[in-house]
Write a protein that holds these residues in place. Structure first.
Motif, PDB file in Angstrom:
ATOM      1  N   ILE A   7       0.805  -1.227   0.000  1.00 16.25           N
ATOM      2  CA  ILE A   7       0.000   0.000   0.000  1.00 16.25           C
ATOM      3  C   ILE A   7       0.839   1.278   0.000  1.00 16.25           C
ATOM      4  N   PRO A   8       1.939   1.383   0.762  1.00 17.24           N
ATOM      5  CA  PRO A   8       2.699   2.637   0.713  1.00 17.24           C
ATOM      6  C   PRO A   8       3.206   2.987  -0.686  1.00 17.24           C
ATOM      7  N   TYR A   9       3.541   1.986  -1.475  1.00 16.60           N
ATOM      8  CA  TYR A   9       4.028   2.260  -2.821  1.00 16.60           C
ATOM      9  C   TYR A   9       2.904   2.718  -3.745  1.00 16.60           C
ATOM     10  N   ILE A  14       0.565   7.432  -6.799  1.00 15.88           N
ATOM     11  CA  ILE A  14      -0.404   8.533  -6.875  1.00 15.88           C
ATOM     12  C   ILE A  14       0.317   9.874  -6.832  1.00 15.88           C
ATOM     13  N   ALA A  15       1.334   9.997  -5.968  1.00 14.38           N
ATOM     14  CA  ALA A  15       2.110  11.237  -5.889  1.00 14.38           C
ATOM     15  C   ALA A  15       2.800  11.519  -7.212  1.00 14.38           C
ATOM     16  N   SER A  36      -3.313  19.993  -7.069  1.00 16.42           N
ATOM     17  CA  SER A  36      -2.396  18.889  -7.382  1.00 16.42           C
ATOM     18  C   SER A  36      -1.189  18.897  -6.459  1.00 16.42           C
ATOM     19  N   LEU A  37      -0.711  20.071  -6.125  1.00 13.16           N
ATOM     20  CA  LEU A  37       0.428  20.178  -5.221  1.00 13.16           C
ATOM     21  C   LEU A  37       0.063  19.662  -3.829  1.00 13.16           C
ATOM     22  N   GLY A  38      -1.099  20.030  -3.351  1.00 11.76           N
ATOM     23  CA  GLY A  38      -1.554  19.553  -2.050  1.00 11.76           C
ATOM     24  C   GLY A  38      -1.786  18.052  -2.041  1.00 11.76           C
ATOM     25  N   ALA A  39      -2.364  17.540  -3.100  1.00 11.29           N
ATOM     26  CA  ALA A  39      -2.630  16.101  -3.172  1.00 11.29           C
ATOM     27  C   ALA A  39      -1.329  15.306  -3.242  1.00 11.29           C
ATOM     28  N   SER A  40      -0.350  15.805  -3.983  1.00 10.44           N
ATOM     29  CA  SER A  40       0.929  15.089  -4.053  1.00 10.44           C
ATOM     30  C   SER A  40       1.656  15.145  -2.718  1.00 10.44           C
ATOM     31  N   ALA A  41       1.602  16.272  -2.026  1.00 13.39           N
ATOM     32  CA  ALA A  41       2.232  16.375  -0.704  1.00 13.39           C
ATOM     33  C   ALA A  41       1.555  15.423   0.285  1.00 13.39           C
ATOM     34  N   PHE A  42       0.238  15.331   0.217  1.00 15.77           N
ATOM     35  CA  PHE A  42      -0.496  14.416   1.097  1.00 15.77           C
ATOM     36  C   PHE A  42      -0.144  12.962   0.790  1.00 15.77           C
ATOM     37  N   ILE A  44       2.662  11.813  -0.480  1.00 13.73           N
ATOM     38  CA  ILE A  44       4.017  11.544   0.004  1.00 13.73           C
ATOM     39  C   ILE A  44       4.004  11.373   1.525  1.00 13.73           C
ATOM     40  N   PHE A  45       3.242  12.219   2.214  1.00 19.06           N
ATOM     41  CA  PHE A  45       3.110  12.074   3.662  1.00 19.06           C
ATOM     42  C   PHE A  45       2.530  10.708   4.014  1.00 19.06           C
TER      43      PHE A  45
END
Length: 65
Positions: A7-9, A14-15, A36-42, A44-45
């Motif tokens: 799941i982490p991968y 998605i990021a 998109s920037l917020g979704a990619s940061a989320f 990665i978190f």
């Protein structure tokens, strides 16, 4: 326990898709990238959070044996 390792991968994938979306929007001179920037940061978190959680659960179950 295998899904906890896979799941982490999924979150990294998605990021990567959102980062690709950011790059294509910047090339097209469309500077509406904040979602998109917020979704990619989320994403990665969530990758780091899930990976840490999976290791914690693995250690927990190894201690029970």
């Amino acid at each position: 326990m295998k899904p906890l390792h896979i799941i982490p991968y999924f979150y990294l994938f998605i990021a990567a898709l959102f980062i690709y979306d950011i790059i294509t929007k910047l090339i097209a001179s469309n500077y509406d990238i904040w979602l998109s920037l917020g979704a990619s940061a989320f994403a990665i978190f969530m990758f780091f959070f899930r990976r840490k959680y999976a290791k914690r659960m693995e250690n927990h179950y190894q201690g029970k044996k």
